[in-house]
Design a protein around this motif. Structure first.
Motif, PDB file in Angstrom:
ATOM      1  N   THR A   5      14.263  48.966 -12.591  1.00 25.80           N
ATOM      2  CA  THR A   5      15.168  47.924 -12.121  1.00 25.80           C
ATOM      3  C   THR A   5      15.629  47.107 -13.326  1.00 25.80           C
ATOM      4  N   CYS A   6      16.921  46.825 -13.391  1.00 24.75           N
ATOM      5  CA  CYS A   6      17.455  46.079 -14.538  1.00 24.75           C
ATOM      6  C   CYS A   6      16.832  44.689 -14.593  1.00 24.75           C
ATOM      7  N   PRO A   7      16.252  44.288 -15.722  1.00 24.21           N
ATOM      8  CA  PRO A   7      15.623  42.972 -15.819  1.00 24.21           C
ATOM      9  C   PRO A   7      16.618  41.821 -15.947  1.00 24.21           C
ATOM     10  N   ALA A   8      17.927  42.138 -16.093  1.00 26.34           N
ATOM     11  CA  ALA A   8      18.928  41.077 -16.210  1.00 26.34           C
ATOM     12  C   ALA A   8      19.638  40.819 -14.889  1.00 26.34           C
ATOM     13  N   CYS A   9      20.109  41.894 -14.230  1.00 23.02           N
ATOM     14  CA  CYS A   9      20.878  41.711 -12.991  1.00 23.02           C
ATOM     15  C   CYS A   9      20.148  42.210 -11.757  1.00 23.02           C
ATOM     16  N   GLN A  10      18.952  42.788 -11.952  1.00 26.43           N
ATOM     17  CA  GLN A  10      18.100  43.278 -10.862  1.00 26.43           C
ATOM     18  C   GLN A  10      18.691  44.474 -10.122  1.00 26.43           C
ATOM     19  N   ALA A  11      19.702  45.119 -10.673  1.00 24.46           N
ATOM     20  CA  ALA A  11      20.289  46.298 -10.044  1.00 24.46           C
ATOM     21  C   ALA A  11      19.352  47.492 -10.166  1.00 24.46           C
ATOM     22  N   ASP A  12      19.388  48.351  -9.172  1.00 25.99           N
ATOM     23  CA  ASP A  12      18.603  49.586  -9.212  1.00 25.99           C
ATOM     24  C   ASP A  12      19.418  50.759  -9.746  1.00 25.99           C
ATOM     25  N   ASP A  13      20.696  50.520 -10.000  1.00 31.43           N
ATOM     26  CA  ASP A  13      21.595  51.583 -10.455  1.00 31.43           C
ATOM     27  C   ASP A  13      21.467  51.742 -11.969  1.00 31.43           C
ATOM     28  N   THR A  14      20.370  52.337 -12.391  1.00 30.89           N
ATOM     29  CA  THR A  14      20.096  52.511 -13.816  1.00 30.89           C
ATOM     30  C   THR A  14      19.884  53.982 -14.135  1.00 30.89           C
ATOM     31  N   PRO A 143       6.997  26.695 -23.396  1.00 25.55           N
ATOM     32  CA  PRO A 143       8.052  27.573 -22.878  1.00 25.55           C
ATOM     33  C   PRO A 143       9.257  26.752 -22.436  1.00 25.55           C
ATOM     34  N   VAL A 144      10.432  27.314 -22.570  1.00 31.87           N
ATOM     35  CA  VAL A 144      11.637  26.589 -22.160  1.00 31.87           C
ATOM     36  C   VAL A 144      11.623  26.331 -20.660  1.00 31.87           C
ATOM     37  N   GLU A 145      10.982  27.210 -19.884  1.00 35.96           N
ATOM     38  CA  GLU A 145      10.896  27.003 -18.444  1.00 35.96           C
ATOM     39  C   GLU A 145      10.128  25.715 -18.117  1.00 35.96           C
ATOM     40  N   ASP A 146       9.053  25.439 -18.879  1.00 36.81           N
ATOM     41  CA  ASP A 146       8.288  24.203 -18.670  1.00 36.81           C
ATOM     42  C   ASP A 146       9.057  22.995 -19.195  1.00 36.81           C
ATOM     43  N   HIS A 147       9.757  23.184 -20.291  1.00 37.91           N
ATOM     44  CA  HIS A 147      10.502  22.082 -20.909  1.00 37.91           C
ATOM     45  C   HIS A 147      11.590  21.568 -19.972  1.00 37.91           C
ATOM     46  N   VAL A 162      15.957  35.774 -29.924  1.00 40.73           N
ATOM     47  CA  VAL A 162      14.791  35.591 -29.063  1.00 40.73           C
ATOM     48  C   VAL A 162      14.927  36.394 -27.769  1.00 40.73           C
ATOM     49  N   LEU A 163      16.094  36.361 -27.153  1.00 34.63           N
ATOM     50  CA  LEU A 163      16.301  36.962 -25.828  1.00 34.63           C
ATOM     51  C   LEU A 163      15.853  38.421 -25.776  1.00 34.63           C
ATOM     52  N   GLU A 164      16.078  39.164 -26.853  1.00 33.91           N
ATOM     53  CA  GLU A 164      15.745  40.586 -26.865  1.00 33.91           C
ATOM     54  C   GLU A 164      14.228  40.837 -26.885  1.00 33.91           C
ATOM     55  N   HIS A 165      13.450  39.794 -27.121  1.00 34.37           N
ATOM     56  CA  HIS A 165      11.991  39.936 -27.200  1.00 34.37           C
ATOM     57  C   HIS A 165      11.286  39.646 -25.875  1.00 34.37           C
ATOM     58  N   VAL A 166      11.951  38.943 -24.959  1.00 32.44           N
ATOM     59  CA  VAL A 166      11.241  38.410 -23.793  1.00 32.44           C
ATOM     60  C   VAL A 166      11.197  39.424 -22.653  1.00 32.44           C
ATOM     61  N   GLU A 167      10.096  39.398 -21.933  1.00 30.56           N
ATOM     62  CA  GLU A 167       9.879  40.360 -20.854  1.00 30.56           C
ATOM     63  C   GLU A 167      10.781  40.092 -19.653  1.00 30.56           C
ATOM     64  N   HIS A 168      11.100  38.802 -19.430  1.00 30.60           N
ATOM     65  CA  HIS A 168      11.914  38.425 -18.272  1.00 30.60           C
ATOM     66  C   HIS A 168      13.168  37.686 -18.747  1.00 30.60           C
ATOM     67  N   PRO A 169      14.171  38.410 -19.229  1.00 32.49           N
ATOM     68  CA  PRO A 169      15.352  37.758 -19.817  1.00 32.49           C
ATOM     69  C   PRO A 169      16.154  36.921 -18.832  1.00 32.49           C
ATOM     70  N   GLN A 171      15.052  35.062 -16.313  1.00 33.99           N
ATOM     71  CA  GLN A 171      14.397  33.763 -16.151  1.00 33.99           C
ATOM     72  C   GLN A 171      14.553  32.909 -17.408  1.00 33.99           C
ATOM     73  N   PHE A 172      14.413  33.542 -18.572  1.00 33.38           N
ATOM     74  CA  PHE A 172      14.563  32.825 -19.843  1.00 33.38           C
ATOM     75  C   PHE A 172      15.976  32.256 -19.961  1.00 33.38           C
ATOM     76  N   PHE A 173      16.974  33.093 -19.703  1.00 30.48           N
ATOM     77  CA  PHE A 173      18.367  32.667 -19.826  1.00 30.48           C
ATOM     78  C   PHE A 173      18.665  31.553 -18.825  1.00 30.48           C
ATOM     79  N   HIS A 174      18.173  31.692 -17.603  1.00 29.71           N
ATOM     80  CA  HIS A 174      18.396  30.673 -16.580  1.00 29.71           C
ATOM     81  C   HIS A 174      17.845  29.324 -17.022  1.00 29.71           C
ATOM     82  N   ALA A 175      16.652  29.321 -17.615  1.00 27.34           N
ATOM     83  CA  ALA A 175      16.057  28.065 -18.071  1.00 27.34           C
ATOM     84  C   ALA A 175      16.889  27.436 -19.183  1.00 27.34           C
ATOM     85  N   CYS A 176      17.425  28.274 -20.081  1.00 28.97           N
ATOM     86  CA  CYS A 176      18.280  27.749 -21.152  1.00 28.97           C
ATOM     87  C   CYS A 176      19.542  27.102 -20.575  1.00 28.97           C
ATOM     88  N   VAL A 177      20.112  27.721 -19.546  1.00 26.98           N
ATOM     89  CA  VAL A 177      21.301  27.139 -18.892  1.00 26.98           C
ATOM     90  C   VAL A 177      20.935  25.839 -18.188  1.00 26.98           C
TER      91      VAL A 177
END
Length: 311
Positions: A5-14, A143-147, A162-169, A171-177
């Motif tokens: 499953t795509c970790p960015a858009c959650q699509a199963d079409d991979t 973590p940015v999520e806690d911040h 940084v983004l390319e290193h994280v397991e859950h991109p 969630q990370f991107f959402h917290a930055c926004v």
């Protein structure tokens, strides 16, 4: 079967693109003085591609931890204070604004900014946090999520490589926004999958446990739009001086592949690859092949890094 499953858009079409043998990847890292044997699964790794958003990602997920990055810190080439993306990003930061840098290291980007900027950094590495604080910077191990849960908001939020290193991109991107004030600007910098890096053979640092995702321009802009950011611009760096030989060699192999005499692989230890290496090490032949590659694929002229500027 690895989760695909795509970790960015959650699509199963991979789709599966290529598998990497565990032993080959361990060997490639060891050539750089890094031991990754405890981080990789017992099976092979698969590079996958999301057909919906174009994100590239590896399955199963195996991201590096603190001790892994402590190994990398011992390598002189790993951390750099002078990056083309710093210069470009600094031009977009106005005087007297508030700025959050996520994954700030020792805070090298602060030196590029106007003195009036109110700088805050987040970083996981203890040694880097200590160096940043010793330099008088406001840097926390958090973590940015806690911040963002503390209701901290900024005019600019930036993150470099940084983004390319994280397991859950996602969630990370959402917290930055979420950390942005209304009308704020997000700058997200990653290795460019639309550059020569995508076709560079034997580049273990662009694979797990270091890089676990690969970002095209479209994957970045899709993620920005999914978070409600309406304006999403892309900036590609020119080829950095310290990457020019690598860039030329990669394009030479690409030309040979387009001519039908080489089949690209993520990790290639074959005799055929080594024999072709004798050709691409000849400066005149390498330059001819580089030019031929750019005629066939002009987009490969850009450098290693891409920046998303979104608001």
């Amino acid at each position: 079967m690895p989760e695909r499953t795509c970790p960015a858009c959650q699509a199963d079409d991979t789709e599966a693109v290529e598998s990497v043998d565990r032993a080959d990847l361990i060997r490639s890292y060891r050539q750089k003085g890094i031991d990754v044997s405890t981080y990789l699964p017992n099976s092979s790794l698969t590079l996958c591609r999301c057909k919906h958003c174009e994100l590239g990602f590896f399955a199963p997920v195996c991201a590096g931890d603190g001790p892994f990055y402590e190994q990398l810190q011992t390598q002189e080439w790993y951390y750099q204070d002078d990056k083309p993306e710093y210069a470009h990003a600094a031009k977009l930061v106005r005087e007297d604004c508030s700025l959050l840098e996520v994954g700030c290291g020792k805070g090298a980007f602060r030196a590029w900014l106007p003195e009036s900027v109110r700088y805050t950094g987040l970083e996981f590495n203890d040694e880097a946090v200590q160096k940043a604080r010793a330099a008088g910077l406001d840097v926390s191990k958090q973590p940015v999520e806690d911040h963002v849960a503390e209701d901290r908001r900024y005019d600019v939020v930036c993150s470099f490589q940084v983004l390319e290193h994280v397991e859950h991109p996602k969630q990370f991107f959402h917290a930055c926004v979420e950390a942005l004030k209304p009308g704020g600007t997000l700058m997200m910098v990653v290795p460019a999958q639309d550059s020569f890096l995508a076709i560079a053979p034997n580049s273990p640092l662009n694979m797990p446990p270091h890089h676990v995702t690969r970002w095209t321009d479209r994957a970045l802009t899709n993620l920005a739009h999914s978070e409600g950011l309406r304006k999403a611009d892309i900036w590609h760096e020119p080829v950095a001086d310290f990457h020019k030989e690598w860039h030329a060699t990669t394009l030479a192999y690409h030309a040979l592949a387009r001519f039908g005499v080489y089949r690209p692989r993520l990790i290639d230890n074959s005799t055929h690859y080594r024999l072709l290496g004798r050709i691409v090490r000849i400066p005149a032949l390498r330059e001819y092949l580089r030019r031929a590659a750019l005629k066939m694929s002009p987009g490969l002229e850009v450098g290693h890094t891409v920046m998303l500027i979104a608001s």
